[in-house]
Design a protein around this motif. Structure first.
Motif, PDB file in Angstrom:
ATOM      1  N   TYR A 213       0.884  -1.239   0.097  1.00  0.00           N
ATOM      2  CA  TYR A 213       0.048   0.126  -0.470  1.00  0.00           C
ATOM      3  C   TYR A 213       0.927   1.614  -0.076  1.00  0.00           C
ATOM      4  O   TYR A 213       0.323   2.360   0.159  1.00  0.00           O
ATOM      5  N   ALA A 214       2.493   0.928  -0.087  1.00  0.00           N
ATOM      6  CA  ALA A 214       2.861   1.977   0.039  1.00  0.00           C
ATOM      7  C   ALA A 214       2.548   3.120  -0.890  1.00  0.00           C
ATOM      8  O   ALA A 214       3.366   4.393  -0.644  1.00  0.00           O
ATOM      9  N   ASP A 215       1.933   3.466  -2.154  1.00  0.00           N
ATOM     10  CA  ASP A 215       1.569   4.579  -2.767  1.00  0.00           C
ATOM     11  C   ASP A 215       0.390   5.016  -2.919  1.00  0.00           C
ATOM     12  O   ASP A 215      -0.283   5.938  -3.193  1.00  0.00           O
ATOM     13  N   ILE A 216      -0.301   4.341  -1.594  1.00  0.00           N
ATOM     14  CA  ILE A 216      -1.539   5.039  -1.083  1.00  0.00           C
ATOM     15  C   ILE A 216      -2.073   5.260  -0.176  1.00  0.00           C
ATOM     16  O   ILE A 216      -1.616   4.449   0.962  1.00  0.00           O
ATOM     17  N   TRP A 297       5.265   0.601 -13.593  1.00  0.00           N
ATOM     18  CA  TRP A 297       6.148   1.180 -12.680  1.00  0.00           C
ATOM     19  C   TRP A 297       7.210   2.419 -13.803  1.00  0.00           C
ATOM     20  O   TRP A 297       7.568   3.269 -13.056  1.00  0.00           O
ATOM     21  N   ASN A 298       7.497   1.955 -14.304  1.00  0.00           N
ATOM     22  CA  ASN A 298       8.095   3.151 -15.189  1.00  0.00           C
ATOM     23  C   ASN A 298       6.930   4.420 -15.161  1.00  0.00           C
ATOM     24  O   ASN A 298       7.076   5.628 -15.510  1.00  0.00           O
ATOM     25  N   ASP A 299       5.887   4.295 -14.787  1.00  0.00           N
ATOM     26  CA  ASP A 299       4.936   5.881 -14.693  1.00  0.00           C
ATOM     27  C   ASP A 299       4.072   5.936 -13.567  1.00  0.00           C
ATOM     28  O   ASP A 299       3.181   5.272 -12.566  1.00  0.00           O
ATOM     29  N   ASP A 300       4.230   7.223 -12.826  1.00  0.00           N
ATOM     30  CA  ASP A 300       4.174   7.780 -11.851  1.00  0.00           C
ATOM     31  C   ASP A 300       2.789   8.755 -11.716  1.00  0.00           C
ATOM     32  O   ASP A 300       1.765   8.726 -10.658  1.00  0.00           O
ATOM     33  N   GLU A 301       2.515   9.130 -13.047  1.00  0.00           N
ATOM     34  CA  GLU A 301       1.453  10.399 -13.000  1.00  0.00           C
ATOM     35  C   GLU A 301       0.240   9.732 -12.909  1.00  0.00           C
ATOM     36  O   GLU A 301      -0.905   9.591 -11.892  1.00  0.00           O
ATOM     37  N   HIS A 302      -0.252   7.783 -13.029  1.00  0.00           N
ATOM     38  CA  HIS A 302      -1.568   7.359 -12.539  1.00  0.00           C
ATOM     39  C   HIS A 302      -1.223   6.973 -11.414  1.00  0.00           C
ATOM     40  O   HIS A 302      -2.417   6.525 -10.986  1.00  0.00           O
ATOM     41  N   ALA A 303      -0.212   6.422 -10.971  1.00  0.00           N
ATOM     42  CA  ALA A 303      -0.288   5.903  -9.369  1.00  0.00           C
ATOM     43  C   ALA A 303      -1.001   7.405  -8.491  1.00  0.00           C
ATOM     44  O   ALA A 303      -1.489   7.268  -7.266  1.00  0.00           O
ATOM     45  N   ALA A 304      -0.163   8.903  -9.173  1.00  0.00           N
ATOM     46  CA  ALA A 304      -0.958   9.957  -7.836  1.00  0.00           C
ATOM     47  C   ALA A 304      -2.046  10.069  -8.232  1.00  0.00           C
ATOM     48  O   ALA A 304      -3.217  10.404  -7.423  1.00  0.00           O
ATOM     49  N   GLU A 305      -2.727   9.897  -9.697  1.00  0.00           N
ATOM     50  CA  GLU A 305      -4.238  10.151  -9.893  1.00  0.00           C
ATOM     51  C   GLU A 305      -4.712   9.253  -9.121  1.00  0.00           C
ATOM     52  O   GLU A 305      -6.131   9.853  -8.770  1.00  0.00           O
ATOM     53  N   ASN A 306      -4.337   8.102  -8.773  1.00  0.00           N
ATOM     54  CA  ASN A 306      -4.861   6.728  -8.182  1.00  0.00           C
ATOM     55  C   ASN A 306      -5.387   7.274  -6.641  1.00  0.00           C
ATOM     56  O   ASN A 306      -6.487   7.798  -6.051  1.00  0.00           O
ATOM     57  N   ARG A 307      -4.452   7.823  -5.988  1.00  0.00           N
ATOM     58  CA  ARG A 307      -3.998   8.464  -4.953  1.00  0.00           C
ATOM     59  C   ARG A 307      -4.516   9.065  -4.011  1.00  0.00           C
ATOM     60  O   ARG A 307      -5.560   9.362  -3.973  1.00  0.00           O
ATOM     61  N   LEU A 309      -7.586  10.012  -5.553  1.00  0.00           N
ATOM     62  CA  LEU A 309      -9.206   9.623  -5.402  1.00  0.00           C
ATOM     63  C   LEU A 309      -9.352   8.862  -4.526  1.00  0.00           C
ATOM     64  O   LEU A 309     -10.882   9.197  -3.389  1.00  0.00           O
ATOM     65  N   TYR A 310      -7.943   8.375  -3.836  1.00  0.00           N
ATOM     66  CA  TYR A 310      -8.716   7.784  -2.298  1.00  0.00           C
ATOM     67  C   TYR A 310      -8.609   8.905  -1.606  1.00  0.00           C
ATOM     68  O   TYR A 310      -9.657   8.633  -0.342  1.00  0.00           O
ATOM     69  N   GLN A 311      -7.928   9.767  -1.396  1.00  0.00           N
ATOM     70  CA  GLN A 311      -7.744  10.889  -0.759  1.00  0.00           C
ATOM     71  C   GLN A 311      -8.722  11.792  -0.801  1.00  0.00           C
ATOM     72  O   GLN A 311      -9.466  12.197   0.169  1.00  0.00           O
ATOM     73  N   ARG A 312      -9.776  12.054  -1.884  1.00  0.00           N
ATOM     74  CA  ARG A 312     -10.920  12.459  -1.900  1.00  0.00           C
ATOM     75  C   ARG A 312     -11.832  11.413  -1.449  1.00  0.00           C
ATOM     76  O   ARG A 312     -13.179  12.182  -0.700  1.00  0.00           O
ATOM     77  N   LYS A 313     -11.629  10.334  -1.461  1.00  0.00           N
ATOM     78  CA  LYS A 313     -13.089   9.447  -0.771  1.00  0.00           C
ATOM     79  C   LYS A 313     -12.934   9.463   1.229  1.00  0.00           C
ATOM     80  O   LYS A 313     -14.078   9.025   1.139  1.00  0.00           O
ATOM     81  N   ILE A 314     -11.474   9.409   1.629  1.00  0.00           N
ATOM     82  CA  ILE A 314     -11.360   9.521   2.746  1.00  0.00           C
ATOM     83  C   ILE A 314     -11.947  11.153   3.441  1.00  0.00           C
ATOM     84  O   ILE A 314     -12.411  11.302   4.412  1.00  0.00           O
ATOM     85  N   ASP A 315     -12.084  12.184   2.073  1.00  0.00           N
ATOM     86  CA  ASP A 315     -12.192  14.170   2.566  1.00  0.00           C
ATOM     87  C   ASP A 315     -14.306  13.465   2.941  1.00  0.00           C
ATOM     88  O   ASP A 315     -15.430  13.748   3.982  1.00  0.00           O
ATOM     89  N   ILE A 316     -14.712  12.774   2.271  1.00  0.00           N
ATOM     90  CA  ILE A 316     -15.760  11.784   2.323  1.00  0.00           C
ATOM     91  C   ILE A 316     -16.313  11.136   3.345  1.00  0.00           C
ATOM     92  O   ILE A 316     -17.198  11.809   4.083  1.00  0.00           O
ATOM     93  N   ALA A 317     -15.980  10.055   3.431  1.00  0.00           N
ATOM     94  CA  ALA A 317     -15.794   9.565   5.529  1.00  0.00           C
ATOM     95  C   ALA A 317     -15.498  10.086   6.628  1.00  0.00           C
ATOM     96  O   ALA A 317     -16.046  10.031   7.470  1.00  0.00           O
ATOM     97  N   GLN A 318     -15.500  11.638   6.377  1.00  0.00           N
ATOM     98  CA  GLN A 318     -14.361  12.236   7.256  1.00  0.00           C
ATOM     99  C   GLN A 318     -15.940  13.154   7.490  1.00  0.00           C
ATOM    100  O   GLN A 318     -16.008  13.285   8.619  1.00  0.00           O
ATOM    101  N   ARG A 319     -16.317  13.871   6.393  1.00  0.00           N
ATOM    102  CA  ARG A 319     -17.684  14.561   6.579  1.00  0.00           C
ATOM    103  C   ARG A 319     -19.022  13.775   6.730  1.00  0.00           C
ATOM    104  O   ARG A 319     -19.495  13.590   7.343  1.00  0.00           O
ATOM    105  N   VAL A 320     -19.232  11.885   6.335  1.00  0.00           N
ATOM    106  CA  VAL A 320     -20.151  11.483   6.551  1.00  0.00           C
ATOM    107  C   VAL A 320     -20.001  11.067   8.186  1.00  0.00           C
ATOM    108  O   VAL A 320     -21.366  10.996   9.021  1.00  0.00           O
ATOM    109  N   LEU A 321     -19.241  10.914   8.237  1.00  0.00           N
ATOM    110  CA  LEU A 321     -19.249   9.683   9.396  1.00  0.00           C
ATOM    111  C   LEU A 321     -18.454  10.835  10.845  1.00  0.00           C
ATOM    112  O   LEU A 321     -18.992  10.593  11.708  1.00  0.00           O
TER     113      LEU A 321
END
Ligand code: PLP
Length: 401
Positions: A213-216, A297-307, A309-321
């Protein structure tokens, strides 16, 4: 055969059939939504499909166990960029191996790292409690005694390996440790990692670091045990990664759980020995999969976008819970670990009232002298899109009242 004492008979069923058994006969109180399984539902990058197609003819060849130079160089490059390692410190030819998804290799590594006896006793394999269930199967397969070391909020969900009795550490062959941790999202800092590596060297065990989970992560990029190794005095062998092997996966970083692709890297002498074993008994990674994985592994851009999206969902969780159910922002990974008092009861209620499947924390842990450290919790996987995540968390909160 009836009456036989099989090696794995002490293993409980996997958490997911256990959950199905718990919910059997209870109709869902809404459109079913699975937040129990940690299977990323995010889109994966288009170039992966293109690379697979471009190399499809290579499905007609056996792949070497060591993979391709292109794959190993891509991995070495990512390790340098992501963990700020000096160029060349990890030798791609001897210290990196592709794995067919990290699970198979997390399992087989214990077989190779565990002697028949250690200091005249049955070896022990240590792991956090709760833990990724494969570690326990690996310990039993290796003929070792599994020990489950509690990870509770009092110690920031980081098990106290240093506090264990000396005679247990003396017969320990492998310590599994996961950072960011599944399920709690705890991240070990450099100081913790360095102390654990020092312990591995003092007692001669292999530290198997599950870093899938190091990149998330939420705010700060979690460090790797490889970084911690370089911040310590070098061992006499001259290999800075002695006693340490790290595992990384594209399943989470690139939302490619079905590609079955990851790698392990670390201790040179061990990796050479492990390669020897894998050459006989390990699964190779298909050549088209290696090509697609190298591109990922050569591409970091998609991993940053992926991360993001997870951060936005943690924001949602914080707002809802908010501050209900012991909510906290996990430092890494994509699970919420909610303290609901009785995880099994809550999972049933959330299903019955809201149609949302979540995993009782108890199913990821073992009973110990101090009870089951997962019993009070549920694990909620934030693997869906933002709308479904908000919907699921709202139904969960309404069900628990
Ligand atoms: C902690 C942990 N380790 C390892 C794995 C295995 O991942 P994979 O085999 O897809 O690389 C998982 C998957 O869920 C996990 O949660």
């Amino acid at each position: 055969m009836a009456g036989a004492d099989y090696r794995f008979s002490a293993l409980p069923e996997s958490p997911f059939p256990r959950l199905n058994a718990l919910l059997e006969g209870t109709p869902p109180g809404g459109e079913p939504l699975m937040m129990s399984l940690g299977e990323p539902q995010h889109p994966f990058p288009d170039f992966v499909t293109k690379e697979l197609m471009a190399h499809a003819k290579d499905f007609g060849r056996y792949p070497p166990i060591i993979g391709t130079a292109g794959f190993r160089d891509a991995v070495a490059g990512w390790l340098m960029r992501r963990f700020d390692l000096p160029l060349g410190v990890v030798d791609p030819d001897t210290q990196i191996l592709p794995v067919n998804g990290t699970r198979e290799a997390l399992f087989s590594i214990a077989l190779v790292a565990t002697p028949k006896e250690k200091n005249g006793k049955q070896p022990a394999v240590l792991m956090p409690n709760p833990f990724y269930q494969c570690y326990a199967a690996a310990a039993l397969a290796a003929g070792a005694e599994p020990h489950y070391i509690s990870a509770r909020p009092e110690n920031a969900f980081l098990p106290d390996f240093e506090g264990l009795p000396g005679d247990l550490l003396a017969r320990t062959s492998v310590v599994y440790f996961c950072s960011p941790a599944n399920p709690q999202g705890a991240v070990a800092d450099m100081d913790y990692l360095k102390r654990l590596i020092a312990l591995a060297r003092e007692h001669g065990f292999l530290l198997v670091m599950d870093e899938c989970y190091a990149d998330i992560y939420d705010r700060e990029a979690p460090p790797s045990a490889l970084q911690a190794c370089l911040d310590m005095p070098p061992p006499k062998s001259g290999d800075p990664f002695e006693n340490v092997v790290v595992f990384h996966s594209l399943s989470k970083r690139s939302s490619l759980p079905g590609l079955r692709s990851g790698f392990c890297a670390g201790d040179k002498a061990f990796m050479i020995r492990y390669r020897g074993f894998r050459n006989i008994g390990g699964p190779q990674t298909p050549l088209p999969v290696l090509a697609a994985s190298a591109a990922a592994w050569n591409d970091d851009e998609h991993a940053a976008e992926n991360r993001a999206l997870y951060q936005r969902k943690i924001d949602i969780a914080q707002r809802v819970l908010g501050n209900r159910f012991g909510f906290y922002r996990p430092a890494g990974g994509f699970f919420l670990w909610l303290d609901v008092g009785d995880g099994e009861k809550a999972a049933k209620e959330i299903w019955a009232k809201g149609g949302v499947k979540v995993l009782p924390g108890k199913y990821l842990a073992r009973d110990g002298k101090d009870g089951n450290p997962g019993a009070a919790y549920i694990r909620v996987a934030l693997v869906h899109d933002e709308a479904a995540t908000e919907e699921g968390l709202t139904r969960l909160a309404d069900a628990l009242g």
